[in-house]
Design an enzyme around this catalytic site. Structure first.
Site, PDB file in Angstrom:
ATOM      1  N   ASN A  42     -38.262  26.993 -16.500  1.00  0.00           N
ATOM      2  CA  ASN A  42     -39.193  25.864 -16.458  1.00  0.00           C
ATOM      3  C   ASN A  42     -38.473  24.643 -15.888  1.00  0.00           C
ATOM      4  OD1 ASN A  42     -37.757  25.934 -18.958  1.00  0.00           O
ATOM      5  ND2 ASN A  42     -39.254  24.627 -19.961  1.00  0.00           N
ATOM      6  N   ILE A  43     -39.247  23.879 -15.127  1.00  0.00           N
ATOM      7  CA  ILE A  43     -38.714  22.691 -14.455  1.00  0.00           C
ATOM      8  C   ILE A  43     -39.656  21.538 -14.771  1.00  0.00           C
ATOM      9  CG2 ILE A  43     -38.005  21.672 -12.252  1.00  0.00           C
ATOM     10  CD1 ILE A  43     -37.781  24.610 -11.170  1.00  0.00           C
ATOM     11  N   CYS A  53     -43.833  26.021 -15.041  1.00  0.00           N
ATOM     12  CA  CYS A  53     -43.357  26.995 -16.040  1.00  0.00           C
ATOM     13  C   CYS A  53     -42.388  27.996 -15.414  1.00  0.00           C
ATOM     14  CB  CYS A  53     -44.530  27.771 -16.612  1.00  0.00           C
ATOM     15  SG  CYS A  53     -45.610  26.831 -17.697  1.00  0.00           S
ATOM     16  N   GLU A  55     -42.382  31.224 -15.637  1.00  0.00           N
ATOM     17  CA  GLU A  55     -43.050  32.391 -15.039  1.00  0.00           C
ATOM     18  C   GLU A  55     -43.470  32.096 -13.607  1.00  0.00           C
ATOM     19  OE1 GLU A  55     -43.591  30.912 -17.911  1.00  0.00           O
ATOM     20  OE2 GLU A  55     -44.572  32.202 -19.372  1.00  0.00           O
ATOM     21  N   CYS A  86     -48.369  30.849 -20.824  1.00  0.00           N
ATOM     22  CA  CYS A  86     -49.507  29.935 -20.960  1.00  0.00           C
ATOM     23  C   CYS A  86     -50.677  30.459 -20.134  1.00  0.00           C
ATOM     24  CB  CYS A  86     -49.114  28.521 -20.525  1.00  0.00           C
ATOM     25  SG  CYS A  86     -49.084  28.285 -18.731  1.00  0.00           S
ATOM     26  N   CYS A  89     -50.206  30.483 -16.317  1.00  0.00           N
ATOM     27  CA  CYS A  89     -49.279  31.541 -15.878  1.00  0.00           C
ATOM     28  C   CYS A  89     -49.933  32.912 -15.987  1.00  0.00           C
ATOM     29  CB  CYS A  89     -47.980  31.476 -16.662  1.00  0.00           C
ATOM     30  SG  CYS A  89     -46.971  30.048 -16.190  1.00  0.00           S
TER      31      CYS A  89
HETATM   32  N1  THU Z   1     -43.402  26.738 -20.636  1.00  0.00           N
HETATM   33  C1  THU Z   1     -43.046  27.756 -19.814  1.00  0.00           C
HETATM   34  O1  THU Z   1     -42.120  27.626 -19.012  1.00  0.00           O
HETATM   35  N2  THU Z   1     -43.737  28.918 -19.895  1.00  0.00           N
HETATM   36  C2  THU Z   1     -44.750  29.159 -20.781  1.00  0.00           C
HETATM   37  O2  THU Z   1     -45.415  30.170 -20.702  1.00  0.00           O
HETATM   38  C3  THU Z   1     -45.005  28.184 -21.843  1.00  0.00           C
HETATM   39  C4  THU Z   1     -44.526  26.804 -21.545  1.00  0.00           C
HETATM   40  C5  THU Z   1     -42.653  25.484 -20.579  1.00  0.00           C
HETATM   41  C6  THU Z   1     -43.400  24.353 -19.944  1.00  0.00           C
HETATM   42  C7  THU Z   1     -42.695  23.171 -20.561  1.00  0.00           C
HETATM   43  O3  THU Z   1     -41.551  22.866 -19.790  1.00  0.00           O
HETATM   44  C8  THU Z   1     -42.235  23.657 -21.912  1.00  0.00           C
HETATM   45  O4  THU Z   1     -42.312  25.072 -21.856  1.00  0.00           O
HETATM   46  C9  THU Z   1     -43.062  23.144 -23.069  1.00  0.00           C
HETATM   47  O5  THU Z   1     -44.409  23.366 -22.858  1.00  0.00           O
END
Ligand code: THU
Length: 137
Positions: A42-43, A53, A55, A86, A89
């Protein structure tokens, strides 16, 4: 299919997470139809909505490098709970995967659960729905 290998790749990617706001680090790895594995983290962004995210980072890397279809995706987030993708994604996974594609939710390489995409995104809206709609007219 070697689930552990994909999970280990996702764990490595989590190390690269840029999550100064949520402090919630996520790593993902996708196994593509050609056997290649792509990873992502995640960035986050000071403008929160610009966050990407893990993914989607992995999937966009894979597609932009010429791979076509997701066979499996592993996701590692919280160490205490399984982190599910999420909604956005799940939709992006569905664009590039069959309903039977494997989704691995892992705490670590020894503690994981395996689902099919159709279990976590039943009734997915896909390009088939657009085809049906255009044929009605
Ligand atoms: N996040 C993801 O990278 N993937 C997910 O499926 C759930 C959420 C990240 C987004 C954000 O940077 C952090 O988790 C909190 O929501």
């Amino acid at each position: 299919m070697d689930y552990k290998k994909i999970i280990i790749e996702a764990l490595g990617a989590r190390e690269m997470a840029y999550a100064p706001y949520s402090k919630f680090k996520v790593g993902a790895a996708v196994l593509m139809e050609n056997g290649k594995i792509f990873t992502g983290c995640n960035i986050e962004n000071a403008s929160y909505g610009a966050t990407n995210c893990a993914e989607r980072t992995a999937i966009f890397k894979a597609i932009s490098e010429g791979s076509k279809e997701i066979k499996a995706i592993a996701i590692v987030g919280d160490v205490k709970n399984y982190t599910y993708p999420c909604g956005i994604c799940r939709q992006v996974i569905a664009e590039f995967a069959k309903a039977s594609a494997i989704v691995i939710l892992a705490k670590n390489e020894d503690d994981y659960i395996v689902k099919k995409l159709e279990e976590i995104l039943p009734g997915a809206f896909t390009s088939n729905d657009l085809d049906k709609a255009s044929k009605k007219q």
